[in-house]
Design an enzyme around this catalytic site. Structure first.
Site, short mmCIF file in Angstrom:
data_model
loop_
_atom_site.label_atom_id
_atom_site.label_comp_id
_atom_site.label_asym_id
_atom_site.label_seq_id
_atom_site.Cartn_x
_atom_site.Cartn_y
_atom_site.Cartn_z
N ARG A 70 0.75 -1.32 -0.06
CA ARG A 70 -0.11 -0.02 -0.15
C ARG A 70 0.77 1.22 0.06
O ARG A 70 0.41 2.27 -0.50
CB ARG A 70 -0.97 -0.01 1.20
CG ARG A 70 -2.03 -1.07 1.13
CD ARG A 70 -2.95 -1.19 2.13
NE ARG A 70 -2.37 -1.76 3.34
CZ ARG A 70 -2.46 -3.01 3.55
NH1 ARG A 70 -2.97 -3.77 3.04
NH2 ARG A 70 -2.03 -3.42 4.76
N GLU A 107 4.20 -9.56 14.01
CA GLU A 107 3.68 -10.05 15.31
C GLU A 107 3.89 -11.17 15.77
O GLU A 107 4.22 -11.50 17.03
CB GLU A 107 2.01 -9.98 15.17
CG GLU A 107 1.24 -9.67 16.37
CD GLU A 107 -0.30 -9.59 16.21
OE1 GLU A 107 -0.60 -9.16 14.96
OE2 GLU A 107 -0.91 -9.62 17.23
P1 AMP Z 1 3.77 -2.56 12.09
O1 AMP Z 1 5.15 -3.21 11.44
O2 AMP Z 1 3.52 -3.38 13.14
O3 AMP Z 1 4.04 -1.03 12.25
O4 AMP Z 1 2.76 -2.78 10.92
C1 AMP Z 1 2.56 -2.07 9.88
C2 AMP Z 1 2.45 -2.86 8.67
O5 AMP Z 1 1.26 -3.72 8.89
C3 AMP Z 1 1.83 -1.86 7.39
O6 AMP Z 1 2.40 -2.10 6.41
C4 AMP Z 1 0.33 -2.00 7.43
O7 AMP Z 1 -0.16 -2.05 6.26
C5 AMP Z 1 0.10 -3.47 8.30
N1 AMP Z 1 -0.86 -3.69 9.35
C6 AMP Z 1 -0.42 -3.76 10.66
N2 AMP Z 1 -1.65 -3.59 11.26
C7 AMP Z 1 -2.58 -3.36 10.67
C8 AMP Z 1 -3.91 -3.12 10.61
N3 AMP Z 1 -4.79 -3.15 12.10
N4 AMP Z 1 -4.83 -2.79 9.57
C9 AMP Z 1 -4.23 -2.56 8.39
N5 AMP Z 1 -2.77 -2.94 8.12
C10 AMP Z 1 -2.11 -3.05 9.33
#
Ligand code: AMP
Length: 187
Positions: A70, A107
């Site tokens: 995205r 995660e």
């Molecule tokens: P993070 O590495 O935990 O900051 O996760 C960010 C990445 O995971 C981004 O590329 C987001 O598109 C995706 N992502 C994580 N959580 C969500 C969520 N609740 N809704 C949509 N995309 C998410």
């Protein structure tokens, strides 16, 4: 669903209302924040891009780096608006030329992302983008790749912040300025 505005210049546009939330996707307990509805609305999409480039109009931005997938959509539009180039940060194995790679935390477990080794020249000023920052693990990996290539990171910008997960603080601890348009509580 609760949301609060987190700045952005275009006060007339309700970015949160344009984002669709899908409960329990891709797995139970996750509130998936779906920006396809925002992207499909011409006024809101343009307003989001304008708000994200605001503050960077008067400074030099050589490249926008977008995180798959995205971040590519936002990054192409941001690059056009800033008269900058675009470079992709991709999941491993997708880029055809010589790459550098970094592992980043998800995660559950880790994954790896890559950039072309010649995508950025030392000293180039780069704006990083993705749709959403949660724990910040993905963006931190991208920052590491960009800095390994000698990039100067102007800022990292996202449509959505999930502040309870701490990603913004994680990037700010790396001396990266963070800009987001809307924040949702919880995860
Ligand atoms: P993070 O590495 O935990 O900051 O996760 C960010 C990445 O995971 C981004 O590329 C987001 O598109 C995706 N992502 C994580 N959580 C969500 C969520 N609740 N809704 C949509 N995309 C998410």
């Amino acid at each position: 669903m609760s949301a609060r505005s987190a700045g952005g210049t275009n006060g007339a546009i309700d970015f949160a209302a344009a984002i669709r939330t899908i409960a329990d996707y891709p797995k139970p307990g996750i509130q998936f924040r779906d920006i396809t509805t925002l992207l499909a609305d011409a006024e809101v999409f343009r307003g989001a891009i304008d708000a994200l480039v605001d503050g960077h109009r008067d400074e030099r931005v050589d490249l926008v780096a977008g995180i798959e997938a995205r971040g590519f959509i936002l990054g192409g539009a941001l690059a056009h608006q800033l008269a900058a180039g675009f470079v992709p940060i991709r999941k491993k194995g997708k880029l055809p030329h010589e790459t550098i790679r970094v592992a980043y935390s998800l995660e559950y477990g880790v994954d790896e992302m890559e950039m072309h080794r010649d995508a950025v020249r030392p000293g180039q000023r780069v704006l990083l983008t993705d749709d959403l920052i949660a724990t910040g693990g993905t963006a931190e990996g991208a920052v590491k790749l960009l800095r390994e290539l000698g990039a100067e990171i102007v800022a990292a910008c996202f449509v959505i912040d999930l502040p309870d997960l701490g990603g913004r603080r994680r990037l700010e601890a790396l001396d990266v300025e963070v800009r987001t348009l809307v924040a949702f509580e919880g995860d």
